[in-house]
Design an enzyme around this catalytic site. Structure first.
Site, PDB file in Angstrom:
ATOM      1  N   TYR A  61       0.904   1.509  29.861  1.00  0.00           N
ATOM      2  CA  TYR A  61       1.594   2.656  30.447  1.00  0.00           C
ATOM      3  C   TYR A  61       2.215   2.211  31.767  1.00  0.00           C
ATOM      4  CZ  TYR A  61      -1.240   5.519  27.215  1.00  0.00           C
ATOM      5  OH  TYR A  61      -1.847   6.061  26.098  1.00  0.00           O
ATOM      6  N   PRO A 209      -2.396  15.733  20.796  1.00  0.00           N
ATOM      7  CA  PRO A 209      -3.062  16.836  20.099  1.00  0.00           C
ATOM      8  C   PRO A 209      -2.196  18.083  19.961  1.00  0.00           C
ATOM      9  CG  PRO A 209      -3.850  16.693  22.350  1.00  0.00           C
ATOM     10  CD  PRO A 209      -2.999  15.483  22.119  1.00  0.00           C
ATOM     11  N   LEU A 210      -1.094  18.143  20.722  1.00  0.00           N
ATOM     12  CA  LEU A 210      -0.163  19.270  20.597  1.00  0.00           C
ATOM     13  C   LEU A 210       1.118  18.853  19.877  1.00  0.00           C
ATOM     14  CD1 LEU A 210      -0.649  20.957  24.087  1.00  0.00           C
ATOM     15  CD2 LEU A 210      -1.562  21.690  21.872  1.00  0.00           C
ATOM     16  N   LEU A 215       3.108  22.256  18.938  1.00  0.00           N
ATOM     17  CA  LEU A 215       2.015  23.224  18.822  1.00  0.00           C
ATOM     18  C   LEU A 215       1.839  24.089  20.069  1.00  0.00           C
ATOM     19  CD1 LEU A 215      -0.539  21.005  16.878  1.00  0.00           C
ATOM     20  CD2 LEU A 215       0.521  23.122  16.068  1.00  0.00           C
ATOM     21  N   GLY A 217       4.387  26.261  20.695  1.00  0.00           N
ATOM     22  CA  GLY A 217       5.177  27.428  20.318  1.00  0.00           C
ATOM     23  C   GLY A 217       6.464  27.571  21.104  1.00  0.00           C
TER      24      GLY A 217
END
Length: 321
Positions: A61, A209-210, A215, A217
């Site tokens: 990174y 995870p999203l 996820l 919205g």
């Protein structure tokens, strides 16, 4: 705040951690813009205030920039060494296992004064040495007192077994395997990774995870935002009008549950992840703004009912077909 054991290491972590690829100074491809240190400080402070006690970084990174930025932010927040759990990763690409021990000094220096609680092999491919040799080098770091535990990333079930076996020869448990898991990516259930992790006592760390924002919205609510995303991110994550149409029923259910809990769509998606798989799965969402970290931390306070958890799992399966 409830914590979970990292594998069988005795290290305790919050179910939600904070990924720090966004702190790379713009060096991790074109996914994220450079963030000023003042903004990184605010993000890390928001995470700490929300109860997050675990921060994940990596050598690749920004070639260590993320590690240095994370350490600086934790220090400015008044965090004492040992007060949080810090993890990082060794990059195997084009290297032999010898560089595991040669580069640990850089990891320690970049993260100082915070110790390396978890050191991970970033991928099972790209190295000029075998997995066993790489893992053996990691074990030597534990034995030398330079790191606390050993993990892997993107390893298959068989590769996890190999890493576990090699570490066991040194009396060291395999702590974790960092893989992609979300309501829109549940391959761990069919490729043997989940079953193997549970049998070996290995924690699975969910990255993205999203699903890179799908996820939350927000992209479904305002599709104009999709065009503002970097092209590489759209291509690699499959974000398109077609994928947004397909996943709309899941987002609508997430939104209904979120309204019932006074939460956000993203918080419910994270709460499902750390609930559905029991203690085996934890997550490291990233954050480029303080409120992202605040929202992620808030997911740990949401208690989903069995019915809500089941319904989301069913819809997830339907929209992923």
């Amino acid at each position: 705040m409830t914590t979970r054991e990292l594998g069988r290491t005795g290290v305790r972590i919050s179910p939600i951690g904070l990924g720090s690829a966004q702190f790379s100074g713009g060096g991790a491809g074109t996914f994220w813009p450079a963030l000023p240190q003042s903004q990184v400080d605010a993000i890390v402070k928001a995470a700490l205030d929300g109860g997050i006690t675990w921060f994940d970084s990596a050598e690749m990174y920004g070639k260590g920039a993320s590690e240095r930025s994370l350490s600086a932010a934790l220090t400015r927040a008044g965090t004492e060494p040992g007060g949080v759990t810090v993890s990082t990763k060794w990059s195997p690409f084009g290297r032999t296992a010898r560089s595991v021990e040669r580069t640990i000094g850089e990891r320690i220096a970049n993260l100082a004064p915070f110790p390396v609680d978890l050191h991970q092999i970033h991928a099972p491919y790209g190295s000029l040495s075998s997995i066993r040799t790489q893992v053996r080098a990691m074990a030597h770091l534990v034995e030398a007192g330079k790191i606390r535990s050993v993990g892997v990333s993107n390893f298959s079930a068989r590769q996890m077994e190999t890493a576990h076996q090699e570490l066991a020869r040194h009396g060291i448990p395999l702590a974790s395997n960092q893989v992609q898991i979300s309501l829109l990516h549940r391959k761990i259930e069919t490729n043997g990774v989940l079953e193997t992790a549970r049998r070996l006592g290995v924690t699975l760390i969910a990255y993205v995870p999203l699903r890179s924002g799908m996820l939350t919205g927000k992209l479904h609510a305002d599709r104009a935002l999709v065009a503002q995303l970097p092209r590489q991110r759209r291509l690699l994550t499959g974000i398109s009008d077609k994928s947004l149409d397909r996943t709309t029923p899941l987002i609508e259910e997430l939104r209904a549950i979120a309204d019932a809990h006074g939460a956000t769509v993203g918080q419910v998606a994270l709460a499902w992840l750390i609930t559905y798989y029991g203690d085996t799965v934890v997550a490291t969402p990233g954050a480029s703004k303080p409120y992202h970290a605040e929202e992620a931390a808030g997911a740990m306070k949401i208690t989903l009912s069995d019915e809500e958890t089941r319904r989301l799992a069913e819809l997830s399966t339907e929209v992923s077909r």
